[in-house]
Design a protein around this motif. Structure first.
Motif, PDB file in Angstrom:
ATOM      1  N   GLY A   1     -14.744  11.463  51.483  1.00  0.00           N
ATOM      2  CA  GLY A   1     -15.149  10.203  51.983  1.00  0.00           C
ATOM      3  C   GLY A   1     -14.433   9.033  51.408  1.00  0.00           C
ATOM      4  N   VAL A   2     -14.765   8.051  52.197  1.00  0.00           N
ATOM      5  CA  VAL A   2     -14.373   6.632  51.637  1.00  0.00           C
ATOM      6  C   VAL A   2     -15.487   5.535  51.762  1.00  0.00           C
ATOM      7  CG1 VAL A   2     -11.955   6.922  52.342  1.00  0.00           C
ATOM      8  CG2 VAL A   2     -13.472   6.069  54.177  1.00  0.00           C
ATOM      9  N   TYR A   3     -15.264   4.583  51.165  1.00  0.00           N
ATOM     10  CA  TYR A   3     -16.238   3.800  51.158  1.00  0.00           C
ATOM     11  C   TYR A   3     -15.763   1.937  51.365  1.00  0.00           C
ATOM     12  CZ  TYR A   3     -14.802   2.018  46.367  1.00  0.00           C
ATOM     13  OH  TYR A   3     -13.965   1.585  45.416  1.00  0.00           O
ATOM     14  N   ASP A   4     -16.754   1.146  51.700  1.00  0.00           N
ATOM     15  CA  ASP A   4     -16.389  -0.113  51.707  1.00  0.00           C
ATOM     16  C   ASP A   4     -17.598  -0.903  51.236  1.00  0.00           C
ATOM     17  OD1 ASP A   4     -15.216  -2.604  51.936  1.00  0.00           O
ATOM     18  OD2 ASP A   4     -15.274  -2.672  54.285  1.00  0.00           O
ATOM     19  N   VAL A   5     -17.408  -1.815  50.363  1.00  0.00           N
ATOM     20  CA  VAL A   5     -18.489  -2.703  49.921  1.00  0.00           C
ATOM     21  C   VAL A   5     -18.151  -4.168  49.869  1.00  0.00           C
ATOM     22  CG1 VAL A   5     -17.749  -2.535  47.463  1.00  0.00           C
ATOM     23  CG2 VAL A   5     -20.134  -2.764  47.655  1.00  0.00           C
ATOM     24  N   GLY A   6     -19.365  -4.976  49.957  1.00  0.00           N
ATOM     25  CA  GLY A   6     -19.471  -6.356  50.084  1.00  0.00           C
ATOM     26  C   GLY A   6     -19.855  -7.244  49.272  1.00  0.00           C
ATOM     27  N   THR A   7     -19.495  -8.507  49.353  1.00  0.00           N
ATOM     28  CA  THR A   7     -20.438  -9.437  48.173  1.00  0.00           C
ATOM     29  C   THR A   7     -20.839 -10.706  49.333  1.00  0.00           C
ATOM     30  OG1 THR A   7     -18.275 -10.971  48.083  1.00  0.00           O
ATOM     31  CG2 THR A   7     -18.891  -9.279  46.551  1.00  0.00           C
ATOM     32  N   PRO A   8     -21.797 -11.621  48.758  1.00  0.00           N
ATOM     33  CA  PRO A   8     -22.266 -12.446  49.887  1.00  0.00           C
ATOM     34  C   PRO A   8     -21.086 -13.423  50.217  1.00  0.00           C
ATOM     35  CG  PRO A   8     -23.798 -12.239  48.114  1.00  0.00           C
ATOM     36  CD  PRO A   8     -22.615 -11.289  47.822  1.00  0.00           C
ATOM     37  N   GLY A   9     -19.864 -13.421  49.504  1.00  0.00           N
ATOM     38  CA  GLY A   9     -18.774 -14.397  50.170  1.00  0.00           C
ATOM     39  C   GLY A   9     -17.849 -13.610  50.919  1.00  0.00           C
ATOM     40  N   THR A  10     -18.127 -12.185  51.114  1.00  0.00           N
ATOM     41  CA  THR A  10     -17.031 -11.471  52.043  1.00  0.00           C
ATOM     42  C   THR A  10     -17.111 -12.024  53.622  1.00  0.00           C
ATOM     43  OG1 THR A  10     -17.446  -9.529  50.727  1.00  0.00           O
ATOM     44  CG2 THR A  10     -16.409  -9.235  52.822  1.00  0.00           C
ATOM     45  N   ARG A  11     -16.289 -12.078  54.004  1.00  0.00           N
ATOM     46  CA  ARG A  11     -16.021 -12.331  55.670  1.00  0.00           C
ATOM     47  C   ARG A  11     -15.171 -11.328  56.398  1.00  0.00           C
ATOM     48  NH1 ARG A  11     -18.164 -17.228  57.087  1.00  0.00           N
ATOM     49  NH2 ARG A  11     -19.100 -18.447  55.273  1.00  0.00           N
TER      50      ARG A  11
END
Length: 319
Positions: free
Chosen positions: A187-197
């Motif tokens: 597997g792989v993942y991606d994760v964001g923050t409120p500031g991600t665009r």
């Protein structure tokens, strides 16, 4: 002539007000931003999955039923108001109707029939939309947390080693969902923050990639409080609950980048829990997973809070 000697009829002000009200209603109905092509969807966006038309049909049917009931009720109200109003020359109280059993039975039975019909169609469509009997082509663990989203792509990706069925970060996911996980899914993942665009559109939030024409199962887990995973043009949303795992699956059939958001008030920064969904060809999707692996985003982020004993018992009894 009226008692004060004027020829002006007292009915004219009422007719004038009624005409003004009808004109205002016509303006409100025609001054919206919807075109005639959008009107049949009654405010819903264009569906972008194979399952979404079923939801749209239920929405339209509910509106049709509500409109029919509204026309009947308002028709009876207006009919009573206009044709049974007190005459200017009569001041006595009109005859009162009491204990009319046919009428009482009517307004008891008719609502029961209406609710029963709505319940039938809702239960029928819900059972179809939440059916997980079909094995998915793609599985994504959606992780909600204050105040953004993470996406675990459960897949066998070159450059990523491991096994999703035994990975400690996915312990919160019940075994009944892990049965559908592919073998050797590092597997792989991606994760964001409120500031991600999103780099292409500039829309806030991380971007979830999905392949067009493939059945995608979303396994929803939370790290803290209750969230809600809502992809707007999918016309489908489901709660993301700590200690309880929800899941549903869809088949995207339109390429493009779509908006998603948390639809459950989850705290002070709830409004910033936005994300994007990018539907691409299967080949671009596979390449995206390889790109995440090259960036070092291999393995999985923690899925969330472990199941409560009550929830474990419930699932054990349902196996």
């Amino acid at each position: 002539m009226s008692p004060n000697g004027s020829d002006r009829s007292p009915r004219r002000p009422m007719r004038r007000k009624l005409l003004q009200a009808m004109t205002a209603g016509l303006v409100l109905a025609t001054a919206t931003g919807c075109t005639y092509k959008d009107f049949p969807r009654l405010g819903m966006p264009t569906p972008t999955t194979e399952e979404a038309p079923r939801i749209l049909s239920l929405w339209q049917g509910s509106w049709a039923a509500a409109l029919a009931v509204g026309v009947l009720v308002w028709g009876l109200i207006l009919w009573s108001a206009f044709f049974h109003r007190r005459s200017r020359t009569k001041i006595e109280v009109p005859p009162q109707t009491r204990y009319n059993m046919p009428i009482e039975a009517l307004y008891t039975v008719v609502p029961i029939i209406i609710i029963s019909v709505l319940f039938y169609f809702t239960a029928r469509d819900e059972s179809k939309l939440l059916d997980l009997s079909k094995k998915p082509d793609v599985t994504v663990n959606v992780v909600g947390f204050q105040w953004s989203w993470g996406f675990n792509y459960i897949a066998d990706v070159p450059g990523s080693t491991g096994n999703a069925k035994t990975d400690k970060n996915l312990d919160a996911i019940p075994d009944r969902f892990k049965k559908a996980f592919p073998a050797n899914a590092g597997g792989v993942y991606d994760v964001g923050t409120p500031g991600t665009r999103n780099p292409q559109t500039g829309n806030p939030g991380p971007t979830l990639w999905l392949p067009e024409g493939k059945t995608v199962r979303f396994v929803l887990t939370s790290r803290d409080v209750i969230h809600s995973f809502w992809v707007v043009p999918f016309l489908m949303k489901q709660d993301v609950i700590p200690g309880h795992t929800n899941a549903f699956q869809v088949t995207p059939n339109h390429e493009g980048t779509f908006l998603g958001k948390c639809a459950e008030l989850c705290g002070v920064d709830h409004s910033r829990m936005l994300f994007n969904v990018k539907v691409v060809s299967p080949e671009r999707y596979e390449q995206h997973l390889k790109d995440l692996a090259k960036k070092g985003q291999t393995g999985y982020i923690p899925a969330g809070i472990a199941q409560t004993p009550h929830e474990k018992n419930r699932e054990t009894n349902n196996l």
